[in-house]
Scaffold this motif. Structure first.
Motif, PDB file in Angstrom:
ATOM      1  N   ASN A 111       7.562   6.600 -11.057  1.00 43.93           N
ATOM      2  CA  ASN A 111       6.208   6.314 -10.598  1.00 43.93           C
ATOM      3  C   ASN A 111       5.986   4.808 -10.676  1.00 43.93           C
ATOM      4  OD1 ASN A 111       3.258   5.861 -10.760  1.00 43.93           O
ATOM      5  ND2 ASN A 111       3.126   8.082 -10.791  1.00 43.93           N
ATOM      6  N   ALA A 113       3.483   2.328 -10.590  1.00 39.23           N
ATOM      7  CA  ALA A 113       2.016   2.247 -10.704  1.00 39.23           C
ATOM      8  C   ALA A 113       1.568   0.797 -10.617  1.00 39.23           C
ATOM      9  CB  ALA A 113       1.557   2.875 -12.013  1.00 39.23           C
ATOM     10  N   GLY A 114       1.793   0.177  -9.465  1.00 40.12           N
ATOM     11  CA  GLY A 114       1.439  -1.229  -9.304  1.00 40.12           C
ATOM     12  C   GLY A 114       2.601  -2.119  -9.677  1.00 40.12           C
ATOM     13  N   PHE A 145       4.680   6.170  -5.217  1.00 40.03           N
ATOM     14  CA  PHE A 145       3.886   4.946  -5.212  1.00 40.03           C
ATOM     15  C   PHE A 145       2.410   5.316  -5.180  1.00 40.03           C
ATOM     16  CE2 PHE A 145       7.980   3.810  -3.537  1.00 40.03           C
ATOM     17  CZ  PHE A 145       8.236   2.569  -4.095  1.00 40.03           C
ATOM     18  N   GLN A 146       1.577   4.423  -5.718  1.00 42.97           N
ATOM     19  CA  GLN A 146       0.153   4.725  -5.782  1.00 42.97           C
ATOM     20  C   GLN A 146      -0.640   4.100  -4.638  1.00 42.97           C
ATOM     21  OE1 GLN A 146      -1.591   4.303  -9.656  1.00 42.97           O
ATOM     22  NE2 GLN A 146       0.003   5.487 -10.649  1.00 42.97           N
ATOM     23  N   ASN A 147       0.009   3.233  -3.878  1.00 47.77           N
ATOM     24  CA  ASN A 147      -0.650   2.728  -2.665  1.00 47.77           C
ATOM     25  C   ASN A 147       0.412   2.446  -1.606  1.00 47.77           C
ATOM     26  OD1 ASN A 147       0.129  -0.261  -2.751  1.00 47.77           O
ATOM     27  ND2 ASN A 147      -0.885  -0.040  -4.735  1.00 47.77           N
ATOM     28  N   ASP A 150       2.551  -1.080  -1.702  1.00 45.52           N
ATOM     29  CA  ASP A 150       3.687  -1.151  -2.621  1.00 45.52           C
ATOM     30  C   ASP A 150       4.884  -0.382  -2.068  1.00 45.52           C
ATOM     31  OD1 ASP A 150       2.256  -2.698  -4.361  1.00 45.52           O
ATOM     32  OD2 ASP A 150       1.926  -1.131  -5.852  1.00 45.52           O
ATOM     33  N   GLY A 170      -3.055   7.442  -6.590  1.00 46.71           N
ATOM     34  CA  GLY A 170      -3.137   6.891  -7.942  1.00 46.71           C
ATOM     35  C   GLY A 170      -2.614   7.893  -8.944  1.00 46.71           C
ATOM     36  N   GLY A 279      -1.755  -0.494  -9.050  1.00 48.38           N
ATOM     37  CA  GLY A 279      -1.397   0.738  -8.351  1.00 48.38           C
ATOM     38  C   GLY A 279      -2.675   1.220  -7.688  1.00 48.38           C
ATOM     39  N   GLY A 301      -4.324  -1.923  -4.122  1.00 51.19           N
ATOM     40  CA  GLY A 301      -4.633  -0.913  -5.130  1.00 51.19           C
ATOM     41  C   GLY A 301      -6.113  -0.761  -5.393  1.00 51.19           C
TER      42      GLY A 301
END
Length: 371
Positions: A111, A113-114, A145-147, A150, A170, A279, A301
């Protein structure tokens, strides 16, 4: 049933951000082992039904010897049991746990996260980190990925292949725990920033904006900070700096809390003027779920959480003037207008960032990599 590891750089992170993931895995019948540095939350992880194993991780350090010891620590743990899948969170875990897992033929789900400062500057440390990411992520079986930015950046820099990547909303918000909670209409407009106390998170700009707005509106506005102070990070705010701001009467520092919903419920607006490569900030998702307007930066993010002018406002990164302008829009609204804006936040989180979406994606990913 699978033997699953969940790994991060603090037990605090796993308990506060991934507790429901652990619960969902155990409910599905999987055996869960949490691997992180031991802290006050390690026993809480065990109380959920997970086994806990300590590992040394120098979170913000750049000493290659310490990082090699972290890799060897993961390798030692992974070689002692028949683990099937490891779920990694936080940067060093994404790198060193991945390499150790592949050495021991364990499937890997990471993961991202940013990316923090990884793609902000061109320091030697950032270049080394990018090289380590590129080398290690080829061995991951799945990368969340959270966005979208990225995700595209990793693909563009050949740090990951398209087939392995997927997007999560997220880390999601627990809509049961974080319920709609309007603030009191007592004539005071209260703002809250929840984050690690890092200048990269925009703390300095928040302080400057608070200083100006307190001077203009006096006791009709209140500015609060909540989160870890004096952390191991070059961008960290010191205890002395925080105390000077508190003494000046600019902000209230609330320390840290396992019940952030109690503090969010009291305020009128959540703020995060971050220029860090996020993220999707958990604090903004949780505040949105509780029906709070959001003021944050038009930054990777952060912008995902705001429909500008509807459930909050986007300000320019690294601009006190822009932040002040957006906060004044909140201050000059009626209480009813802020509540209505907060309702739109709640609706957005329900539609796009429900934690159940994240949990389903993880359960499906585990099934997929084990097939």
């Amino acid at each position: 049933m699978a033997n699953i590891i969940i790994s991060a750089n603090t037990s605090w992170y796993l308990y506060n951000f991934r507790k429901n993931t652990i619960n969902a895995l155990i409910k599905r019948g999987h055996v869960v082992t949490a691997i992180a540095p031991k802290d006050d939350y390690s026993e809480k992880l065990e109380s959920l039904g997970a086994e806990f194993i300590h590992i040394d991780i120098d979170q913000g350090g750049t000493n290659p010897i310490n990082d090699f010891k972290t890799f060897m620590g993961f390798n030692k743990v992974f070689s002692k049991s028949n683990y099937d899948v490891v779920l990694n969170f936080t940067p060093k875990n994404n790198i060193y746990s991945t390499l150790a897992a592949k050495t021991n033929n364990i499937k890997v789900i990471n993961n991202i996260a940013g990316l923090g400062i990884l793609f902000i500057n061109e320091s030697l440390t950032s270049k080394i980190a990018r090289t380590l990411y590129k080398f290690s992520q080829r061995y991951a079986d799945k990368i969340f990925f959270q966005n979208e930015e990225d995700k595209e950046l990793f693909i563009q820099h050949k740090l990951a292949t398209v087939e392995k990547t997927d997007r999560l909303p997220g880390s999601g918000a627990d809509l049961t725990r974080f319920s709609f909670s309007p603030s009191e209409d007592d004539g005071v407009v209260r703002f809250l920033l929840i984050a690690r106390m890092l200048y990269d998170k925009g703390i300095g700009y928040y302080i400057e904006a608070a200083r100006y707005l307190k001077g203009k509106y006096g006791d009709k506005v209140e500015f609060n900070l909540l989160g870890f102070l004096a952390v191991n990070n070059p961008s960290a705010v010191t205890e002395k700096e925080m105390q000077s701001w508190v003494n000046e009467g600019i902000v209230n520092y609330l320390g840290v809390s396992d019940s952030v919903e109690q503090e969010i419920a009291k305020v009128d607006c959540m703020v995060l003027p971050s220029f860090y490569r996020e993220g999707v900030p958990k604090s903004l998702l949780e505040a949105g779920a509780m029906g709070k307007p959001i003021v944050t930066t038009d930054n990777v993010g952060c912008r995902e959480t705001v429909d500008d002018g509807k459930n909050g406002f986007l300000c320019m990164p690294r601009s006190t003037e822009s932040l002040v302008d957006k906060l004044e829009l909140i201050i000059n609204m009626t209480h009813a207008e802020r509540i209505n804006m907060g309702r739109l936040s709640r609706e957005k989180i329900e539609k796009e960032f429900d934690e159940s979406i994240v949990l389903t994606k993880y359960l499906n990913a585990i099934d997929e990599v084990l097939r």
